[in-house]
Motif scaffolding. Structure first.
Motif, PDB file in Angstrom:
ATOM      1  N   ILE A 106       0.854  -1.192   0.000  1.00 19.07           N
ATOM      2  CA  ILE A 106       0.000   0.000   0.000  1.00 19.07           C
ATOM      3  C   ILE A 106       0.893   1.246   0.000  1.00 19.07           C
ATOM      4  O   ILE A 106       2.097   1.151   0.219  1.00 19.07           O
ATOM      5  N   LYS A 107       0.303   2.399  -0.242  1.00 15.32           N
ATOM      6  CA  LYS A 107       1.073   3.645  -0.291  1.00 15.32           C
ATOM      7  C   LYS A 107       1.382   4.134   1.122  1.00 15.32           C
ATOM      8  O   LYS A 107       0.502   4.146   1.985  1.00 15.32           O
ATOM      9  N   LEU A 108       2.621   4.547   1.335  1.00 16.01           N
ATOM     10  CA  LEU A 108       3.025   5.160   2.597  1.00 16.01           C
ATOM     11  C   LEU A 108       3.583   6.543   2.277  1.00 16.01           C
ATOM     12  O   LEU A 108       4.458   6.687   1.431  1.00 16.01           O
ATOM     13  N   ILE A 109       3.068   7.551   2.958  1.00 17.74           N
ATOM     14  CA  ILE A 109       3.454   8.932   2.703  1.00 17.74           C
ATOM     15  C   ILE A 109       3.674   9.616   4.049  1.00 17.74           C
ATOM     16  O   ILE A 109       2.949   9.347   5.017  1.00 17.74           O
ATOM     17  N   SER A 110       4.667  10.490   4.130  1.00 20.26           N
ATOM     18  CA  SER A 110       4.885  11.248   5.359  1.00 20.26           C
ATOM     19  C   SER A 110       4.679  12.728   5.099  1.00 20.26           C
ATOM     20  O   SER A 110       4.972  13.220   3.999  1.00 20.26           O
ATOM     21  N   GLY A 111       4.161  13.428   6.108  1.00 18.31           N
ATOM     22  CA  GLY A 111       3.954  14.869   5.944  1.00 18.31           C
ATOM     23  C   GLY A 111       2.828  15.390   6.817  1.00 18.31           C
ATOM     24  O   GLY A 111       2.254  14.667   7.641  1.00 18.31           O
ATOM     25  N   ASP A 112       2.501  16.635   6.614  1.00 16.63           N
ATOM     26  CA  ASP A 112       1.458  17.316   7.373  1.00 16.63           C
ATOM     27  C   ASP A 112       0.092  16.699   7.053  1.00 16.63           C
ATOM     28  O   ASP A 112      -0.242  16.466   5.887  1.00 16.63           O
ATOM     29  N   LEU A 113      -0.717  16.465   8.088  1.00 16.37           N
ATOM     30  CA  LEU A 113      -2.036  15.863   7.876  1.00 16.37           C
ATOM     31  C   LEU A 113      -3.075  16.872   7.369  1.00 16.37           C
ATOM     32  O   LEU A 113      -4.076  16.475   6.763  1.00 16.37           O
ATOM     33  N   ILE A 114      -2.834  18.158   7.623  1.00 15.47           N
ATOM     34  CA  ILE A 114      -3.851  19.170   7.310  1.00 15.47           C
ATOM     35  C   ILE A 114      -4.288  19.158   5.841  1.00 15.47           C
ATOM     36  O   ILE A 114      -5.489  19.162   5.548  1.00 15.47           O
ATOM     37  N   PRO A 115      -3.352  19.128   4.867  1.00 15.75           N
ATOM     38  CA  PRO A 115      -3.806  19.105   3.461  1.00 15.75           C
ATOM     39  C   PRO A 115      -4.683  17.899   3.141  1.00 15.75           C
ATOM     40  O   PRO A 115      -5.599  17.994   2.306  1.00 15.75           O
ATOM     41  N   TRP A 116      -4.419  16.782   3.790  1.00 15.47           N
ATOM     42  CA  TRP A 116      -5.229  15.584   3.545  1.00 15.47           C
ATOM     43  C   TRP A 116      -6.624  15.752   4.131  1.00 15.47           C
ATOM     44  O   TRP A 116      -7.631  15.417   3.487  1.00 15.47           O
ATOM     45  N   ILE A 117      -6.683  16.278   5.328  1.00 11.47           N
ATOM     46  CA  ILE A 117      -7.983  16.501   5.958  1.00 11.47           C
ATOM     47  C   ILE A 117      -8.806  17.480   5.126  1.00 11.47           C
ATOM     48  O   ILE A 117      -9.993  17.256   4.857  1.00 11.47           O
ATOM     49  N   GLU A 118      -8.168  18.557   4.679  1.00 14.87           N
ATOM     50  CA  GLU A 118      -8.884  19.559   3.878  1.00 14.87           C
ATOM     51  C   GLU A 118      -9.349  18.989   2.536  1.00 14.87           C
ATOM     52  O   GLU A 118     -10.457  19.288   2.071  1.00 14.87           O
ATOM     53  N   ALA A 119      -8.509  18.150   1.919  1.00 13.44           N
ATOM     54  CA  ALA A 119      -8.878  17.560   0.628  1.00 13.44           C
ATOM     55  C   ALA A 119     -10.068  16.613   0.764  1.00 13.44           C
ATOM     56  O   ALA A 119     -10.971  16.618  -0.080  1.00 13.44           O
ATOM     57  N   PHE A 120     -10.075  15.814   1.825  1.00 14.17           N
ATOM     58  CA  PHE A 120     -11.203  14.908   2.035  1.00 14.17           C
ATOM     59  C   PHE A 120     -12.481  15.704   2.320  1.00 14.17           C
ATOM     60  O   PHE A 120     -13.572  15.331   1.879  1.00 14.17           O
ATOM     61  N   LYS A 121     -12.350  16.811   3.039  1.00  8.55           N
ATOM     62  CA  LYS A 121     -13.509  17.664   3.298  1.00  8.55           C
ATOM     63  C   LYS A 121     -14.073  18.228   1.998  1.00  8.55           C
ATOM     64  O   LYS A 121     -15.288  18.262   1.789  1.00  8.55           O
ATOM     65  N   GLU A 122     -13.162  18.686   1.128  1.00  8.57           N
ATOM     66  CA  GLU A 122     -13.583  19.269  -0.159  1.00  8.57           C
ATOM     67  C   GLU A 122     -14.372  18.259  -0.988  1.00  8.57           C
ATOM     68  O   GLU A 122     -15.280  18.620  -1.733  1.00  8.57           O
ATOM     69  N   LYS A 123     -14.019  16.990  -0.865  1.00  8.17           N
ATOM     70  CA  LYS A 123     -14.697  15.947  -1.643  1.00  8.17           C
ATOM     71  C   LYS A 123     -15.898  15.373  -0.899  1.00  8.17           C
ATOM     72  O   LYS A 123     -16.530  14.424  -1.374  1.00  8.17           O
ATOM     73  N   SER A 124     -16.184  15.954   0.270  1.00  8.39           N
ATOM     74  CA  SER A 124     -17.308  15.499   1.114  1.00  8.39           C
ATOM     75  C   SER A 124     -17.152  14.049   1.554  1.00  8.39           C
ATOM     76  O   SER A 124     -18.140  13.332   1.731  1.00  8.39           O
ATOM     77  N   TYR A 125     -15.891  13.622   1.694  1.00  6.90           N
ATOM     78  CA  TYR A 125     -15.622  12.297   2.252  1.00  6.90           C
ATOM     79  C   TYR A 125     -15.528  12.424   3.774  1.00  6.90           C
ATOM     80  O   TYR A 125     -14.948  13.397   4.279  1.00  6.90           O
ATOM     81  N   PRO A 126     -16.093  11.475   4.500  1.00  7.73           N
ATOM     82  CA  PRO A 126     -16.024  11.580   5.959  1.00  7.73           C
ATOM     83  C   PRO A 126     -14.596  11.432   6.491  1.00  7.73           C
ATOM     84  O   PRO A 126     -13.784  10.686   5.941  1.00  7.73           O
ATOM     85  N   ILE A 127     -14.319  12.181   7.547  1.00  4.21           N
ATOM     86  CA  ILE A 127     -13.039  12.095   8.244  1.00  4.21           C
ATOM     87  C   ILE A 127     -13.354  11.685   9.673  1.00  4.21           C
ATOM     88  O   ILE A 127     -13.959  12.470  10.428  1.00  4.21           O
ATOM     89  N   PHE A 128     -12.982  10.486  10.020  1.00  5.90           N
ATOM     90  CA  PHE A 128     -13.284   9.968  11.349  1.00  5.90           C
ATOM     91  C   PHE A 128     -12.075  10.124  12.267  1.00  5.90           C
ATOM     92  O   PHE A 128     -10.962   9.737  11.923  1.00  5.90           O
ATOM     93  N   GLY A 129     -12.328  10.688  13.437  1.00  9.29           N
ATOM     94  CA  GLY A 129     -11.306  10.740  14.462  1.00  9.29           C
ATOM     95  C   GLY A 129     -11.566   9.648  15.485  1.00  9.29           C
ATOM     96  O   GLY A 129     -12.624   9.009  15.482  1.00  9.29           O
ATOM     97  N   SER A 130     -10.614   9.430  16.368  1.00 12.08           N
ATOM     98  CA  SER A 130     -10.776   8.434  17.426  1.00 12.08           C
ATOM     99  C   SER A 130     -10.567   9.134  18.761  1.00 12.08           C
ATOM    100  O   SER A 130      -9.573   9.835  18.949  1.00 12.08           O
ATOM    101  N   GLU A 131     -11.528   8.961  19.662  1.00 12.92           N
ATOM    102  CA  GLU A 131     -11.485   9.717  20.911  1.00 12.92           C
ATOM    103  C   GLU A 131     -12.014   8.859  22.053  1.00 12.92           C
ATOM    104  O   GLU A 131     -13.056   8.207  21.930  1.00 12.92           O
ATOM    105  N   LEU A 132     -11.297   8.881  23.184  1.00 13.16           N
ATOM    106  CA  LEU A 132     -11.748   8.163  24.373  1.00 13.16           C
ATOM    107  C   LEU A 132     -12.706   9.086  25.124  1.00 13.16           C
ATOM    108  O   LEU A 132     -12.348   9.726  26.105  1.00 13.16           O
ATOM    109  N   ASN A 133     -13.916   9.155  24.600  1.00  9.26           N
ATOM    110  CA  ASN A 133     -14.889  10.102  25.136  1.00  9.26           C
ATOM    111  C   ASN A 133     -16.283   9.538  24.859  1.00  9.26           C
ATOM    112  O   ASN A 133     -16.676   9.382  23.705  1.00  9.26           O
ATOM    113  N   GLU A 134     -17.025   9.270  25.889  1.00  9.25           N
ATOM    114  CA  GLU A 134     -18.349   8.658  25.715  1.00  9.25           C
ATOM    115  C   GLU A 134     -19.337   9.583  25.004  1.00  9.25           C
ATOM    116  O   GLU A 134     -20.397   9.143  24.580  1.00  9.25           O
ATOM    117  N   LYS A 135     -18.986  10.875  24.874  1.00  7.75           N
ATOM    118  CA  LYS A 135     -19.842  11.796  24.145  1.00  7.75           C
ATOM    119  C   LYS A 135     -19.631  11.692  22.636  1.00  7.75           C
ATOM    120  O   LYS A 135     -20.408  12.239  21.851  1.00  7.75           O
TER     121      LYS A 135
END
Length: 259
Positions: free
Chosen positions: A168-197
């Motif tokens: 598979i592809k492995l890339i290193s760098g800032d996550l922000i451009p990836w998050i913004e690009a997925f947002k632009e394409k209306s693809y969901p971005i899931f985070g992981s959080e230890l929070n019952e809310k």
């Protein structure tokens, strides 16, 4: 297969240069890294990685299985003491490859589809290796090593990925451009959080195109990334454990989310 030369001494200049590759600054300077073990070397050959040199000890058991299609590869026999100094394990397997670091994939995040795992300051090589292997098994397109994460070519990381880095592809760098690009394409971005809310992980359906961000082992995801996600997911703890290991949590989420 022809042995081009034999190196007996640990003070040999080439050996000294190879030993330096354990440090990131030397890997960057030399544009090379060390691959150790027959399984990984074989995977690299099958993936057409650019191998500059093969290092083999006289005791290596699988020499008859090596099929070199590239005549440019130099084959050097090294004495066991050299193997011990190059190895990142207590018991070297007797084969190493000096591999050229190919120019990092110039991937435009805006053109990317599929499922992607984003690592936010994940440091432990074992966790990273497990996550890359699981992403490979779950059919992900690639893994982004965000700033602050361990180096892709760190010896322990390389070993822990067990060859999935060639699938598979492995890339290193800032996550922000990836998050913004997925947002632009209306693809969901899931985070992981230890929070019952946060949203329970099994209540968001399955998806073909999405990003999953996993955070640092001790501190979780960075606040700025938690604020940029579409949804932050929570895996309910049914027993008395305080939390799940990040690689275990990533595995659960990857197989649950990917269509």
């Amino acid at each position: 297969m022809e042995i081009n030369k034999v190196i007996k001494s640990t003070s040999n200049q080439q050996v000294k240069e190879w030993k330096k590759l354990k440090a990131k600054k030397e890997r960057v300077k030399q544009n090379k890294y060390v691959l150790e073990g027959w399984h990984l070397v074989k995977e690299a050959m099958q993936a057409n990685e650019i191998i500059e040199t093969l290092l083999i000890t006289p005791e290596f058991k699988y020499i008859d299985e090596i099929e070199l299609t590239d005549e440019e590869i130099e084959v050097i026999e090294i004495y066991p003491e050299i193997a011990k100094q190059l190895s990142d394990t207590p018991s070297p397997q007797g084969i190493f490859a000096i591999v050229l670091i190919q120019k990092e994939l110039e991937v435009n995040p805006a053109l990317v589809d599929g499922a992607w795992l984003l690592l936010d300051r994940v440091q432990d090589p074992g966790n990273i290796g497990t996550m890359v292997r699981t992403a490979d098994a779950a059919g992900f397109a690639g893994v982004i090593f965000g700033d602050g994460s361990a180096d892709i070519y760190q010896p322990k990381v390389v070993r822990a990925m067990q060859g999935s880095q060639f699938h598979i592809k492995l890339i290193s760098g800032d996550l922000i451009p990836w998050i913004e690009a997925f947002k632009e394409k209306s693809y969901p971005i899931f985070g992981s959080e230890l929070n019952e809310k946060a949203r329970p992980y099994d209540q968001v359906g399955r998806h073909q195109n999405f990003a999953l961000i996993m955070g640092n082992e001790g501190n979780g995801m960075a606040k700025q990334h938690l604020e940029q996600t579409s949804l932050n997911l929570y895996i309910p703890i049914k027993g008395r454990a305080e939390s799940l290991n990040v690689a275990v949590a990533a595995g659960i989420l990857m197989f649950q989310l990917h269509e």
